[in-house]
Write an enzyme that holds these catalytic residues in place. Structure first.
Site, PDB file in Angstrom:
ATOM      1  N   ASP A 155      45.493  45.249  28.589  1.00 52.09           N
ATOM      2  CA  ASP A 155      44.132  44.818  28.859  1.00 52.09           C
ATOM      3  C   ASP A 155      44.148  44.150  30.236  1.00 52.09           C
ATOM      4  OD1 ASP A 155      41.389  43.814  28.377  1.00 52.09           O
ATOM      5  OD2 ASP A 155      42.432  41.892  28.336  1.00 52.09           O
ATOM      6  N   VAL A 156      43.058  44.250  30.961  1.00 45.05           N
ATOM      7  CA  VAL A 156      43.020  43.711  32.325  1.00 45.05           C
ATOM      8  C   VAL A 156      42.237  42.404  32.399  1.00 45.05           C
ATOM      9  CG1 VAL A 156      42.272  44.146  34.693  1.00 45.05           C
ATOM     10  CG2 VAL A 156      43.299  45.986  33.347  1.00 45.05           C
TER      11      VAL A 156
END
Length: 240
Positions: free
Chosen positions: A12-13
């Site tokens: 996930d960013v």
């Protein structure tokens, strides 16, 4: 189980590598200043999470920059603040201004020498391009909500990633899913039988911030409070 057991980190960013909460608060500063009462940082983030999650549920194919514009409108209505279409559109474009966490780029540069690095993100391709410039690493694959046509925590996003990731020679057993959000990432990672690493950026804060409460807390295999701590643990395994 060791960090060195894995071949790929799927990230996930936003919330994990990019400090989206600071980006949101800064992007909403003018709107919040006009609210009828003072709003705490957590109140802003929790309201944002509610409206974003609802919009993602009902308009799963909407581009993230457009979805953020709707979120801005809903927040303005909730806080009884006048707004214009231009205000909404400007906030929708604000992802490009969201900062990386100070340790993200250096940590990714190190991890790139040991793993395949893959992105599974809820933003659109154009917005991610600006963030990728801040992170300074070439990811081996990038799967966005725009590509998939839905938003995490939908199982569809993880199904898509797992189907596509074989194209770069990675099997599910070789993946460590690495993320902050229990709601968007660790819950579906559990459902898909993925090993997972919690980057608990909010370890010193109450609540879940810009993500929804996941209810029953998902299981996680590793936990670190930062990307720098993950790197230190990996280095310790290699030296031990």
């Amino acid at each position: 189980m060791k960090l060195t057991d894995f071949k790929a980190l799927t990230f996930d960013v936003y919330g994990t590598l990019i400090d989206w909460e600071t980006g949101m608060v800064e992007g909403l500063a003018e709107l919040v200043a006009k609210a009828e009462r003072p709003l705490s940082r957590n109140e802003i983030l929790e309201a944002h999470a509610r409206h974003e999650s609802t919009q993602q549920k009902y308009t799963p194919a909407m581009k993230y920059s457009e979805l953020l514009s709707v979120v801005y409108k809903r927040l303005a209505e909730e806080w009884c603040v006048p707004y214009s279409r231009e205000d909404c559109v400007a906030y929708g474009q604000s992802v490009k201004n969201w900062p990386a966490f100070p340790d993200s780029a250096e940590a990714l540069a190190y991890l790139k020498t040991h793993y395949k690095l893959v992105v599974l993100t809820n933003v659109d391709n154009e917005s991610f391009r600006f963030s990728n410039d801040k992170l300074g690493v070439e990811f081996d694959a990038r799967y966005t909500a725009e590509d998939v046509g839905s938003y995490k925590p939908a199982d569809r996003n993880f199904d898509y990633m797992l189907e596509k990731i074989g194209d770069i020679g990675i099997e599910k057993s070789q993946i460590l899913h690495t993320a902050e959000s229990m709601f968007h990432d660790h819950g579906p990672a559990n459902r898909h039988g993925l090993r997972n690493c919690w980057i608990y950026r909010r370890y010193d804060q109450e609540g879940f911030g810009a993500t929804m409460n996941p209810g029953d807390m998902p299981h996680y295999d590793f936990r670190f409070n930062s990307m720098a701590d993950l790197v230190k643990a990996h280095q310790a395994e290699l030296s031990g």
